[in-house]
Motif scaffolding. Structure first.
Motif, PDB file in Angstrom:
ATOM      1  N   ARG A 137      27.021  49.700  36.691  1.00 33.28           N
ATOM      2  CA  ARG A 137      28.464  49.880  36.834  1.00 33.28           C
ATOM      3  C   ARG A 137      29.187  49.225  35.660  1.00 33.28           C
ATOM      4  N   TYR A 181      27.294  43.771  36.846  1.00 32.82           N
ATOM      5  CA  TYR A 181      28.146  44.785  36.230  1.00 32.82           C
ATOM      6  C   TYR A 181      28.181  44.591  34.714  1.00 32.82           C
ATOM      7  N   THR A 188      38.567  53.014  37.725  1.00 36.66           N
ATOM      8  CA  THR A 188      39.084  52.715  39.062  1.00 36.66           C
ATOM      9  C   THR A 188      39.695  51.324  39.145  1.00 36.66           C
ATOM     10  N   GLU A 189      39.279  50.415  38.203  1.00 38.13           N
ATOM     11  CA  GLU A 189      39.871  49.091  38.159  1.00 38.13           C
ATOM     12  C   GLU A 189      39.902  48.617  36.708  1.00 38.13           C
ATOM     13  N   ILE A 219      35.384  45.456  43.627  1.00 38.61           N
ATOM     14  CA  ILE A 219      34.714  46.622  43.043  1.00 38.61           C
ATOM     15  C   ILE A 219      34.064  47.459  44.139  1.00 38.61           C
ATOM     16  N   ASP A 220      33.421  46.786  45.108  1.00 42.50           N
ATOM     17  CA  ASP A 220      32.812  47.525  46.218  1.00 42.50           C
ATOM     18  C   ASP A 220      33.864  48.271  47.021  1.00 42.50           C
ATOM     19  N   ASP A 270      35.023  51.273  45.004  1.00 42.30           N
ATOM     20  CA  ASP A 270      33.987  52.313  45.004  1.00 42.30           C
ATOM     21  C   ASP A 270      33.930  53.033  46.347  1.00 42.30           C
ATOM     22  N   THR A 271      34.050  52.253  47.435  1.00 40.71           N
ATOM     23  CA  THR A 271      34.017  52.867  48.770  1.00 40.71           C
ATOM     24  C   THR A 271      35.190  53.812  48.960  1.00 40.71           C
ATOM     25  N   LYS A 306      36.890  55.366  46.639  1.00 37.90           N
ATOM     26  CA  LYS A 306      36.687  56.529  45.776  1.00 37.90           C
ATOM     27  C   LYS A 306      35.723  57.519  46.412  1.00 37.90           C
ATOM     28  N   LYS A 307      34.649  56.988  47.004  1.00 33.88           N
ATOM     29  CA  LYS A 307      33.670  57.857  47.658  1.00 33.88           C
ATOM     30  C   LYS A 307      34.302  58.586  48.848  1.00 33.88           C
TER      31      LYS A 307
END
Length: 588
Positions: free
Chosen positions: A2, A22, A43-44, A119-120, A123-124, A126-127
């Protein structure tokens, strides 16, 4: 690994606070960072401030992303050294950033954990957004089947593409009772030549296995997969395949098969399979309705031709009358007109039954779509659909017939007027505009509400309007009924010793008629006043209100060229004002 985008002129100072799992890409130049953000849309984004003059640089980056790129989804996190903590307020007031972290060696582990969680979390989200988008795309492709102008092949292709994306498929084929066809615009397209090289037995085995499934099904067991030769011509290891049948009246006309790579098996969930099952049922209803409408149009055309033949026969009979005696004419009438009349008359009975069947099917479809939107149990609707199909022969339906109803038209209009008087909420959106007798309308409305108003509530009215009002009488009645009922509900929970009152006033002002409904109830809090006209917004308990009454009233007022407003002190009273122009101009 990532990758994270970081702005910092002192990367060594910030690196210990970023989780090691990361890969960090550092930028010390704002222009280079902005260019990368514009191209890659991360995303960030982490922004590190080590000196005072960097505060304005970071503010410029935030302004560029939020305003220049109009991107509000990137999570902007600022890391600021402890010595610059006084600049935190300036950064916070800009409202450009999601959060600000004060750096300190004693907080290193906590900041590392916070960064990992952020970050998690991103990502969640976004998914989840990607999955929702894929589901929306699939449902949209299914709904396209209801459009007659699009070729079936094009619709199936669109559906297959959306389905493959939704279930994370690698490639897909369309299977019919006689053929296997590779689908285009998927991740990897199976060469048509390799399918043609399969033996007849291999093709038939796969077709037989697929065409047995009447609902979406996923095959996961390797021993089942290895039996199918088609899997050996795909250029990647396949872990499973999903079968999505296209069914019309219990007959499978085709099936979409999506192959899923071994590495993507963990992306398939039971929820996705359930969505596909519901989507398959919706597609079946749409296709059956489309098929029924096609048959209906065909039968309607046949009926038009029959009526045309009957007209020709009538013309021939008129001509024969001039050429024969009364007895010959009678014989000719009995011979020439009996058969076509018997045919037409004989069809009126079953025609009513078939039209009723089609209406029932459409109602069930609407009921099923509603249950999907509301995420309720659809098993009951499925049972109703199955029962309807078993009890009625839907392969033969006929269309509307132009029956001569002139003699009953006045009676039906009278029935419509009676129903409209007794239940204002059942009126159609388009009603005739006529001169409204305000006093008569008010008295009628209050009579209809007589048994809806609680015994401890006093309902009074005054009318000071002499000009003619040309507008939609039914719409005005519906709005007043909603407003008075709402006032009555607002007074229900007031103390029993309180004098509860609803006052209706009607008066003229600036070429308008004003209808004012006020009550001495608890009022409307200012925090929700702006929301009360929104669809489905309600403060009532579940099951006691839909939140549509005021929204419908607001829109009806707009349709009449007027407006509906509310005035409330938030504690002791509420007043609604309906302003209607004296003469409604439908062209506005």
């Amino acid at each position: 690994m990532r990758k994270l985008l970081v702005y910092s002129t002192e990367a060594d100072q910030l690196q210990p606070f970023i989780p090691k799992q990361y890969e960090s890409i550092f930028f010390s130049n704002a222009k280079s960072l902005n260019k990368t953000v514009r191209s890659n849309a991360p995303t960030e984004l982490f922004l590190h401030i080590t000196e005072l003059d960097q505060v304005d640089i970071v503010l410029g980056i935030g302004e560029y992303i939020r305003s220049g790129l109009s991107n509000g989804s990137i999570w902007l996190r600022i890391f600021i050294e402890e010595g610059l903590i006084n600049e935190q307020e300036k950064l916070s007031q800009s409202a450009l950033f999601n959060d600000i972290i004060i750096l300190g060696n004693h907080h290193k582990a906590l900041i590392n954990q916070s960064n990992t969680q952020l970050i998690d979390h991103v990502d969640t989200n976004k998914k989840l957004i990607e999955e929702k988008d894929a589901q929306t795309q699939m449902l949209s492709s299914i709904n396209r089947f209801s459009h007659h102008r699009q070729p079936m092949q094009q619709l199936v292709q669109s559906c297959a593409e959306a389905l493959t994306q939704f279930c994370h498929g690698y490639t897909a084929v369309l299977v019919t009772p006689k053929k296997i066809k590779a689908l285009k615009n998927v991740h990897w397209e199976i060469p048509e030549s390799t399918i043609n090289e399969m033996t007849t037995q291999d093709v038939n085995d796969f077709i037989n296995a697929v065409m047995q499934c009447k609902a979406p099904k996923i095959e996961l067991l390797p021993k089942n997969l290895n039996d199918q030769k088609i899997l050996h011509i795909i250029d990647i290891e396949i872990g499973s395949y999903i079968t999505f049948p296209i069914v019309i009246y219990n007959n499978i006309i085709a099936s979409i098969v999506c192959f899923i790579a071994e590495k993507d098996l963990d992306k398939i969930s039971t929820t996705q399979l359930n969505v596909m099952r519901d989507t398959s049922n919706q597609l079946q209803i749409i296709l059956e309705r489309r098929f029924s409408e096609s048959k209906l149009a065909s039968q309607y055309q046949r009926l038009k031709e029959t009526i045309s033949e009957l007209k020709v026969t009538q013309d021939q009979l008129i001509h024969s009358e001039k050429m024969a005696s009364v007895g010959q004419m009678a014989a000719g009438l009995a011979h020439e007109i009996n058969n076509p009349l018997a045919f037409v008359i004989g069809n009126f009975g079953p025609l009513e039954e078939y039209v009723g069947t089609i209406i029932d099917m459409l109602n069930l479809h609407d009921k099923f779509v509603t249950s999907l939107d509301e995420s309720t149990d659809t098993s009951g609707v499925k049972n109703e659909v199955s029962a309807l199909k078993e009890d009625n022969d839907l392969d033969f339906v006929i269309s509307d017939v132009k029956a001569i109803v002139n003699d009953s038209r006045e009676g039906l209009l009278r029935v419509r007027d009676i129903i409209s008087d007794l239940s204002s909420f059942t009126r159609k959106d388009q009603l005739e505009t006529n001169t409204v007798n305000i006093e008569l309308m008010i008295n009628e409305t209050l009579r209809l509400l007589k048994y809806d108003i609680n015994d401890d509530v006093t309902l009074s009215h005054t009318i000071n309007a002499s000009s003619e009002l040309v507008s939609h009488r039914g719409f005005i009645q519906q709005i007043l009924t909603n407003l008075i009922k709402n006032s009555n509900h607002a007074l229900e929970d007031q103390p029993e010793n309180k004098d509860k009152a609803i006052i209706l006033k009607v008066y003229e002002s600036n070429n308008n008629i004003i209808f004012s409904v006020s009550d001495n109830g608890p009022g409307i809090p200012s925090s929700i006043k702006a929301q009360i006209f929104d669809p489905f917004y309600t403060t009532k308990e579940i099951g006691k209100g839909t939140g549509l009454g005021l929204s419908v009233s607001y829109n009806l007022a707009k349709k009449m060229g007027g407006e509906l407003t509310v005035d409330s002190d938030g504690s002791t009273s509420t007043k609604f004002k309906l302003v209607i122009p004296l003469i409604y101009n439908s062209s506005n």
